[in-house]
Design an enzyme around this catalytic site. Structure first.
Site, PDB file in Angstrom:
ATOM      1  N   ALA A  78       0.852  -1.193   0.000  1.00 35.02           N
ATOM      2  CA  ALA A  78       0.000   0.000   0.000  1.00 35.02           C
ATOM      3  C   ALA A  78       0.890   1.245   0.000  1.00 35.02           C
ATOM      4  CB  ALA A  78      -0.917  -0.009   1.218  1.00 35.02           C
ATOM      5  N   GLN A  80       1.338   3.463   2.181  1.00 37.84           N
ATOM      6  CA  GLN A  80       2.064   3.623   3.444  1.00 37.84           C
ATOM      7  C   GLN A  80       2.689   2.306   3.894  1.00 37.84           C
ATOM      8  OE1 GLN A  80       3.024   6.122   5.277  1.00 37.84           O
ATOM      9  NE2 GLN A  80       2.068   7.705   4.025  1.00 37.84           N
ATOM     10  N   SER A  81       3.113   1.493   2.956  1.00 36.65           N
ATOM     11  CA  SER A  81       3.679   0.182   3.285  1.00 36.65           C
ATOM     12  C   SER A  81       4.980   0.293   4.087  1.00 36.65           C
ATOM     13  CB  SER A  81       3.960  -0.585   1.992  1.00 36.65           C
ATOM     14  OG  SER A  81       4.705  -1.753   2.260  1.00 36.65           O
ATOM     15  N   ASN A  82       4.977  -0.314   5.266  1.00 36.78           N
ATOM     16  CA  ASN A  82       6.216  -0.418   6.044  1.00 36.78           C
ATOM     17  C   ASN A  82       7.173  -1.394   5.373  1.00 36.78           C
ATOM     18  OD1 ASN A  82       5.369   1.152   8.465  1.00 36.78           O
ATOM     19  ND2 ASN A  82       3.829  -0.464   8.584  1.00 36.78           N
ATOM     20  N   ALA A  84       7.489  -1.935   2.119  1.00 37.18           N
ATOM     21  CA  ALA A  84       8.162  -1.294   0.986  1.00 37.18           C
ATOM     22  C   ALA A  84       9.302  -0.402   1.486  1.00 37.18           C
ATOM     23  CB  ALA A  84       7.152  -0.487   0.174  1.00 37.18           C
TER      24      ALA A  84
END
Ligand SMILES: *Cc1c(COP(=O)(O)O)cnc(C)c1O
Length: 340
Positions: A78, A80-82, A84
Site C-alpha cells: 500500500a 504507506q507500506s512499512n 516497501a
C-alpha cells in the site's frame, strides 16, 4: 549461539538482534487488578531505517536475491507500506536498487497520507516508486517495470507483498526461538505471543518456529487486513507448513493457527476508535509508540480481549511490536482530534 539458521548461508544481516523484551507494568496496572503479566517484544527496534518486522524477513529474502545475482529488488504494498520502506532500506544496505510498486488502495484522505510517513522515507531512501491508481491493473504495471529492468540489462528479484513467502517467513521462525529463549531465561512459563497479522509471513513463521520449542509460547494473530478471515487463516497455515518444510520441521496443525477477528474496522488502513485509544494509552503508560494500521489495532484487540476476560490470569502475554511508527505521521489528524 549456533542454530539451524546458520545453515542458511544466504542470510544477509540487516537487523539488530536480539531485539529487547520488556515488561509493561504501567499498562498492566492501567488495565486493572485481573490483568495478566504483559511483555512487549520490540521488533520496532530491528534498526533498519525505522525498523519493523519486515527486516527479519528481508535478511533471508535479500540473501536469496544476492545469491541469484539480482541487482534490483521489486516489491509491492500500500502507499504507506512499512514493508516497501524497509525493502528500500535493505536494498541500499545490500548495494542493490529498489523499485516499489505501491497500490493506492486505502480510501483514507488524510492531509499527509500521500506524502508523509513511509512514503516520504521511500523518497529519502532513493527508491524508484511507481504508484498504481485504483482501477489500473497491477499486472500490467509489473510487466512494464520488470521489462524496463531487463531492457537496461538488469536482473530483478521479486518480493511479494509483506515479504510473505516461505523464504521471508524464516525470519519469524528464527524470531520464535529468540522470544521463547528470552522468556525461558526470565523463568516465565505459559506464554502467548499476540500480534497484528496481515500478509501472514510473521504468523506463519512463528507457528512454524513452534516446532523448535516444545513448550514455547502460543501464537495469537489479530487480523487487521482481510475481510475473509477464514480464507486468510487457511493461507497462513499453508505458508506455515511450507516454512516448516524448509526447516525440516513437522507440519503445524490447524489448531496452532489462531486468527482473531473483529479489530480491523471497516477495512485495512482505515482508523478505528479502538486503535486511537490503544496508541494513546500505550504511549502514555509505556512511552512506546505503536502505529495506526497494524499494532494500534492489534493492541486494541488485546486490550479488548483482556477486558472481556478472554485470557487466563496466570498466562503471560507478549505483545509483538511489529513496527510501523512512521505511519503515525500519515494519520496525524486521528491524534490531533481534527479528522472529519
Ligand atoms: C507488515 C506488518 C505487519 C503484519 O505482518 P505480516 O507478516 O504481513 O502478517 C504487522 N505490523 C506492521 C507494523 C507491519 O508493517
Amino acid at each position: 549461539m549456533a542454530d539451524i539458521f546458520d545453515d542458511f548461508p544466504r542470510r544477509f544481516p540487516l537487523a539488530h538482534l536480539p531485539t529487547p523484551l520488556a515488561e509493561m507494568k504501567h499498562l498492566r496496572a492501567a488495565l486493572g487488578p485481573h490483568c495478566p503479566r504483559l511483555f512487549i517484544k520490540r521488533d520496532d527496534c530491528t534498526g533498519l531505517a525505522g525498523g519493523g518486522n519486515k527486516t527479519r524477513k528481508l535478511e533471508f529474502l535479500i540473501g536469496e536475491a544476492l545469491a541469484q545475482g539480482a541487482d534490483t529488488i521489486v516489491t509491492t504494498g500500500a502507499l504507506q507500506s512499512n514493508h516497501a520502506r524497509q525493502t528500500a532500506a535493505a536494498a541500499v544496505a545490500a548495494g542493490l536498487r529498489a523499485t516499489l510498486v505501491l497500490m493506492d488502495m486505502v480510501p483514507y484522505d488524510g492531509r499527509r497520507y500521500r506524502s508523509s510517513g513511509n512514503r516520504l522515507l521511500d523518497e529519502i531512501l532513493g527508491a524508484d516508486v511507481v504508484v498504481v491508481p485504483t482501477g489500473e491493473n497491477p499486472a500490467d504495471v509489473f510487466k512494464r517495470v520488470m521489462g524496463g529492468i531487463e531492457t537496461r540489462g538488469g536482473k530483478s528479484y521479486f518480493i511479494p507483498a509483506g515479504g510473505s513467502n516461505a523464504t521471508g517467513s524464516l525470519g519469524y521462525a528464527a524470531a520464535y526461538i529468540e522470544i521463547a529463549d528470552q522468556l525461558a531465561a526470565l523463568g516465565v512459563a505459559r506464554t502467548r505471543i499476540v500480534h497484528a497479522s496481515s500478509s501472514g509471513g510473521t504468523q506463519a513463521g512463528l507457528v512454524a518456529g513452534q516446532g523448535f520449542r516444545e513448550k514455547g509460547p502460543a501464537v495469537h494473530g489479530i487480523n487487521v487486513y482481510r475481510a475473509d478471515g477464514e480464507a486468510m487463516a487457511g493461507d497462513i497455515l499453508k505458508l506455515a507448513v511450507a516454512t516448516a518444510a524448509k526447516l525440516g520441521l513437522p507440519p503445524p496443525g490447524a489448531d496452532s493457527l489462531i486468527l482473531e477477528e473483529g479489530y480491523m474496522g471497516a477495512r485495512y488502513g482505515m482508523p478505528t476508535p479502538g486503535m486511537v485509544e490503544a496508541v494513546e494509552l500505550v504511549a502514555r503508560t509505556e512511552a512506546v509508540l505503536l502505529d495506526p494500521v497494524y499494532t494500534g489495532k492489534a493492541m486494541a484487540g488485546m486490550i479488548d480481549l483482556l477486558r472481556r476476560g478472554k485470557f487466563a490470569e496466570d498466562e503471560t502475554l507478549v505483545f509483538l511490536h511489529t513496527g510501523g511508527t512512521p505511519g503515525l505521521f500519515a494519520y496525524e489528524e486521528e491524534f490531533l482530534g481534527t479528522s472529519n
